[in-house]
Enzyme design. Structure first.
Site, PDB file in Angstrom:
ATOM      1  N   GLN A  17     -56.513  41.398 -28.889  1.00 15.15           N
ATOM      2  CA  GLN A  17     -57.323  41.673 -30.066  1.00 15.15           C
ATOM      3  C   GLN A  17     -58.370  40.595 -30.343  1.00 15.15           C
ATOM      4  O   GLN A  17     -59.355  40.871 -31.041  1.00 15.15           O
ATOM      5  CB  GLN A  17     -56.417  41.837 -31.297  1.00 15.15           C
ATOM      6  CG  GLN A  17     -55.537  43.073 -31.217  1.00 15.15           C
ATOM      7  CD  GLN A  17     -54.679  43.241 -32.444  1.00 15.15           C
ATOM      8  OE1 GLN A  17     -53.576  42.724 -32.505  1.00 15.15           O
ATOM      9  NE2 GLN A  17     -55.176  43.950 -33.440  1.00 15.15           N
ATOM     10  N   HIS A 117     -47.420  41.270 -26.592  1.00 18.94           N
ATOM     11  CA  HIS A 117     -48.001  42.039 -27.691  1.00 18.94           C
ATOM     12  C   HIS A 117     -48.853  43.158 -27.086  1.00 18.94           C
ATOM     13  O   HIS A 117     -50.060  43.222 -27.313  1.00 18.94           O
ATOM     14  CB  HIS A 117     -48.817  41.135 -28.601  1.00 18.94           C
ATOM     15  CG  HIS A 117     -49.093  41.716 -29.952  1.00 18.94           C
ATOM     16  ND1 HIS A 117     -48.883  41.028 -31.128  1.00 18.94           N
ATOM     17  CD2 HIS A 117     -49.569  42.927 -30.331  1.00 18.94           C
ATOM     18  CE1 HIS A 117     -49.228  41.777 -32.158  1.00 18.94           C
ATOM     19  NE2 HIS A 117     -49.653  42.945 -31.698  1.00 18.94           N
ATOM     20  N   ASN A 161     -43.225  41.901 -29.375  1.00 24.40           N
ATOM     21  CA  ASN A 161     -43.706  42.332 -30.676  1.00 24.40           C
ATOM     22  C   ASN A 161     -43.715  43.855 -30.755  1.00 24.40           C
ATOM     23  O   ASN A 161     -44.353  44.522 -29.934  1.00 24.40           O
ATOM     24  CB  ASN A 161     -45.126  41.815 -30.923  1.00 24.40           C
ATOM     25  CG  ASN A 161     -45.655  42.215 -32.284  1.00 24.40           C
ATOM     26  OD1 ASN A 161     -45.275  41.640 -33.302  1.00 24.40           O
ATOM     27  ND2 ASN A 161     -46.518  43.225 -32.329  1.00 24.40           N
ATOM     28  N   GLU A 162     -42.998  44.387 -31.741  1.00 25.48           N
ATOM     29  CA  GLU A 162     -43.027  45.813 -32.071  1.00 25.48           C
ATOM     30  C   GLU A 162     -42.826  46.749 -30.874  1.00 25.48           C
ATOM     31  O   GLU A 162     -43.736  47.482 -30.481  1.00 25.48           O
ATOM     32  CB  GLU A 162     -44.334  46.159 -32.790  1.00 25.48           C
ATOM     33  CG  GLU A 162     -44.516  45.407 -34.078  1.00 25.48           C
ATOM     34  CD  GLU A 162     -45.776  45.787 -34.841  1.00 25.48           C
ATOM     35  OE1 GLU A 162     -45.922  45.325 -35.990  1.00 25.48           O
ATOM     36  OE2 GLU A 162     -46.595  46.558 -34.307  1.00 25.48           O
ATOM     37  N   TYR A 294     -45.984  46.558 -43.374  1.00 20.82           N
ATOM     38  CA  TYR A 294     -47.266  46.910 -43.969  1.00 20.82           C
ATOM     39  C   TYR A 294     -47.125  47.928 -45.093  1.00 20.82           C
ATOM     40  O   TYR A 294     -47.768  47.793 -46.129  1.00 20.82           O
ATOM     41  CB  TYR A 294     -48.219  47.447 -42.898  1.00 20.82           C
ATOM     42  CG  TYR A 294     -48.637  46.378 -41.910  1.00 20.82           C
ATOM     43  CD1 TYR A 294     -49.671  45.514 -42.201  1.00 20.82           C
ATOM     44  CD2 TYR A 294     -47.965  46.219 -40.697  1.00 20.82           C
ATOM     45  CE1 TYR A 294     -50.056  44.519 -41.319  1.00 20.82           C
ATOM     46  CE2 TYR A 294     -48.330  45.228 -39.811  1.00 20.82           C
ATOM     47  CZ  TYR A 294     -49.380  44.375 -40.116  1.00 20.82           C
ATOM     48  OH  TYR A 294     -49.732  43.386 -39.237  1.00 20.82           O
ATOM     49  N   GLU A 360     -45.573  39.515 -39.613  1.00 18.49           N
ATOM     50  CA  GLU A 360     -46.852  40.160 -39.892  1.00 18.49           C
ATOM     51  C   GLU A 360     -46.789  40.818 -41.266  1.00 18.49           C
ATOM     52  O   GLU A 360     -45.819  41.504 -41.583  1.00 18.49           O
ATOM     53  CB  GLU A 360     -47.209  41.240 -38.863  1.00 18.49           C
ATOM     54  CG  GLU A 360     -47.580  40.742 -37.489  1.00 18.49           C
ATOM     55  CD  GLU A 360     -47.996  41.877 -36.562  1.00 18.49           C
ATOM     56  OE1 GLU A 360     -48.442  42.944 -37.075  1.00 18.49           O
ATOM     57  OE2 GLU A 360     -47.876  41.725 -35.342  1.00 18.49           O
ATOM     58  N   TRP A 407     -50.990  38.482 -41.419  1.00 22.55           N
ATOM     59  CA  TRP A 407     -51.842  39.198 -40.478  1.00 22.55           C
ATOM     60  C   TRP A 407     -53.116  39.578 -41.208  1.00 22.55           C
ATOM     61  O   TRP A 407     -53.067  40.319 -42.174  1.00 22.55           O
ATOM     62  CB  TRP A 407     -51.143  40.461 -39.936  1.00 22.55           C
ATOM     63  CG  TRP A 407     -51.978  41.096 -38.862  1.00 22.55           C
ATOM     64  CD1 TRP A 407     -52.969  42.031 -39.023  1.00 22.55           C
ATOM     65  CD2 TRP A 407     -51.923  40.811 -37.466  1.00 22.55           C
ATOM     66  NE1 TRP A 407     -53.548  42.345 -37.824  1.00 22.55           N
ATOM     67  CE2 TRP A 407     -52.919  41.599 -36.844  1.00 22.55           C
ATOM     68  CE3 TRP A 407     -51.150  39.950 -36.671  1.00 22.55           C
ATOM     69  CZ2 TRP A 407     -53.146  41.574 -35.467  1.00 22.55           C
ATOM     70  CZ3 TRP A 407     -51.379  39.931 -35.301  1.00 22.55           C
ATOM     71  CH2 TRP A 407     -52.354  40.730 -34.717  1.00 22.55           C
ATOM     72  N   GLU A 414     -58.953  46.314 -33.507  1.00 19.89           N
ATOM     73  CA  GLU A 414     -57.778  46.929 -34.121  1.00 19.89           C
ATOM     74  C   GLU A 414     -57.344  48.170 -33.338  1.00 19.89           C
ATOM     75  O   GLU A 414     -57.317  49.282 -33.845  1.00 19.89           O
ATOM     76  CB  GLU A 414     -58.067  47.261 -35.589  1.00 19.89           C
ATOM     77  CG  GLU A 414     -56.851  47.698 -36.395  1.00 19.89           C
ATOM     78  CD  GLU A 414     -55.656  46.767 -36.247  1.00 19.89           C
ATOM     79  OE1 GLU A 414     -54.537  47.296 -36.071  1.00 19.89           O
ATOM     80  OE2 GLU A 414     -55.827  45.537 -36.293  1.00 19.89           O
ATOM     81  N   TRP A 415     -57.050  47.955 -32.034  1.00 22.63           N
ATOM     82  CA  TRP A 415     -56.490  48.979 -31.164  1.00 22.63           C
ATOM     83  C   TRP A 415     -57.308  50.278 -31.195  1.00 22.63           C
ATOM     84  O   TRP A 415     -58.518  50.237 -31.005  1.00 22.63           O
ATOM     85  CB  TRP A 415     -55.009  49.183 -31.491  1.00 22.63           C
ATOM     86  CG  TRP A 415     -54.245  47.895 -31.496  1.00 22.63           C
ATOM     87  CD1 TRP A 415     -53.665  47.281 -32.562  1.00 22.63           C
ATOM     88  CD2 TRP A 415     -54.011  47.013 -30.374  1.00 22.63           C
ATOM     89  NE1 TRP A 415     -53.084  46.089 -32.193  1.00 22.63           N
ATOM     90  CE2 TRP A 415     -53.274  45.893 -30.863  1.00 22.63           C
ATOM     91  CE3 TRP A 415     -54.344  47.055 -29.018  1.00 22.63           C
ATOM     92  CZ2 TRP A 415     -52.875  44.849 -30.033  1.00 22.63           C
ATOM     93  CZ3 TRP A 415     -53.944  46.008 -28.191  1.00 22.63           C
ATOM     94  CH2 TRP A 415     -53.221  44.940 -28.703  1.00 22.63           C
TER      95      TRP A 415
END
Length: 469
Positions: A17, A117, A161-162, A294, A360, A407, A414-415
């Site tokens: 990113q 990530h 991550n995730e 989030y 995050e 974050w 952003e992907w």
């Protein structure tokens, strides 16, 4: 509202990113390079070839962290930069991270390293990606390589991550790289990601120093039922099971939740992927759990319990994801800080008191640069303040929360949304690469300085810092 002594404050980013340098520093192609090249996959046809040009500008960015008084910086290492084909080591790639860590430590910023990530080397995707069980072993070798290079200066390590996003968004929803849409493949990928974590954890502990600590970061979205009947409660159970407990429980030694396995009985793949000893490997003890939060998700039951859900969870049926309640972030996500408090309290209970770090948390909003050059991002500042109050409430309620890593440090790629969403507390002009500190960054700096924030009301600094001028 004071936080515990030694509370870890910082900000976070991820390699693809922000780094750019797509063909520099020994880097090979990743699945995100390939995915971004497919027409229509990324908003505006964007990619991470340059991003924030952090590969070249890291000294400037580290100086910015020091100016903001950030005690810690969470960043990820690009597997495809360290091992261009996923297996062969590039000393040039490792040298970049050596220089970055040296710069951080010289400025008094603690590096918190995430090993994966989402930017898998494309060469390994060509061998099956996370569908391929052998990837767990390759990841462990990569983890050891990075740890050997940086372990004398880095104490805090996160393996993956995730895994939810890599597995479910990448292999089922098709909105993340590599863009597959196979529910069975997504479940297999999820298992192999957890297995890779466990395998790498074993390898890392074998060469760890006493001061090293190890973790994994999961993204949680609490399920809020839009109704009070048993069918509404069950809809929330289903969503929570697939989104949250499916990844958490194996890490805790509880195995995959029985109710979730029953919900997935109509989907193949997972049972055959689980081999003897896998669950024991996955359940290796971690020192802290990274909690990425989030927003919650609101759900209700579908009239047809066998109808596929309208959310990116493979095999989930009979669940309707309903519209979030305002106020919303620029990404369209609900702002419900109380859900973070309840999540942390539940995690404290469900994990048996495992130390937690918010790895995050943040929000995207549209930024406006004033005529004076200042960015008064009040909505983001209030989001941060409200969620810090939520973390504080969880700590007051007994949750062992030891840190908060915001974050994100910088606006970035952003992907699938390209550069349309800005999460940073530092604005990036992607044409000139100029960095501009936003008001939210100065507010956060003030919180860190005092290890505290106001208990109620809009986000205001506790005292005016000279750097606010």
């Amino acid at each position: 509202m004071r936080f515990p002594p030694g509370f870890l404050w910082g900000a976070a980013t991820a390699s693809y990113q922000i780094e750019g340098g797509a063909k520099d520093g020994g880097r090979g192609p990743s699945i995100w390079d390939t995915f971004c090249a497919e027409p229509g996959k990324i908003h505006g046809g964007a990619n991470g070839d340059v991003a924030c040009d952090h590969f070249n500008r890291y000294p400037e960015d580290v100086a910015l962290m020091a100016d903001l008084g950030l005690p810690a910086y969470r960043f990820s290492v690009s597997w495809s930069r360290v091992m261009p084909d996923g297996k062969r080591v590039s000393q040039e790639g490792l040298d970049f991270y050596r220089r970055l860590v040296d710069e951080l430590t010289a400025k008094g910023v603690e590096p918190v390293v995430t090993l994966y990530h989402w930017d898998l080397p494309q060469a390994l995707e060509d061998e099956g990606g996370w569908r391929n069980r052998e990837l767990a072993g390759h990841f462990a070798e990569y983890a050891q390589t990075v740890h050997s290079a940086l372990g004398d200066r880095v104490r805090q390590w996160t393996t993956i991550n995730e895994p939810f996003c890599s597995a479910f968004l990448g292999y089922f929803a098709g909105i993340h790289a590599p863009g597959d849409t196979d529910p069975a493949a997504a479940l297999v990928a999820a298992h192999h990601l957890l297995l890779a974590h466990g395998t790498a954890l074993q390898a890392l502990r074998a060469q760890a120093r006493p001061e090293h600590s190890f973790s994994v970061a999961l993204n949680f979205s609490p399920a809020l039922a839009e109704g009070y009947g048993p069918e509404h409660v069950d809809a929330a159970r289903k969503f929570d099971g697939m989104h949250n407990r499916f990844f958490l429980d194996p890490l805790l030694g509880k195995g995959y939740p029985e109710d979730v396995l029953a919900d997935l009985a109509h989907v193949g793949g997972l049972a055959d992927a689980i081999k003897d000893g896998d669950l024991e490997t996955i359940a290796g003890p971690i020192d802290w759990l990274g909690v990425n939060y989030y927003a919650p998700t609101r759900v209700k039951p579908l009239e047809d319990p066998y109808q596929q859900s309208n959310c990116p969870l493979p095999g989930l049926r009979g669940v309707d994801v309903v519209a979030p309640r305002p106020p919303l972030t620029g990404f369209g996500w609900e702002q419900t800080p109380s859900s973070l408090t309840e999540l942390l309290r539940w995690l404290n209970w469900h994990t048996g008191g495992l130390p937690l770090v918010i790895a995050e948390n943040g929000a995207a909003f549209e930024d406006v640069i004033g005529e004076d050059g200042r960015i008064r991002d009040t909505a983001r500042t209030n989001y941060i303040a409200d969620h810090l109050r939520a973390v504080h409430a969880a700590i007051e309620g007994g949750a062992d929360v030891r840190g908060y890593l915001l974050w994100a440090l910088l606006d970035n790629f952003e992907w699938s949304m390209g550069y349309s969403q800005r999460f940073g507390i530092v604005h990036v002009d992607f044409e000139t690469q100029r960095r501009t500190v936003k008001d939210s960054a100065r507010f956060y700096q003030n919180v860190i300085t005092h290890n505290a924030l106001s208990a109620a009301g809009p986000a205001e600094p506790l005292a005016t810092a000279a750097t606010d001028q």
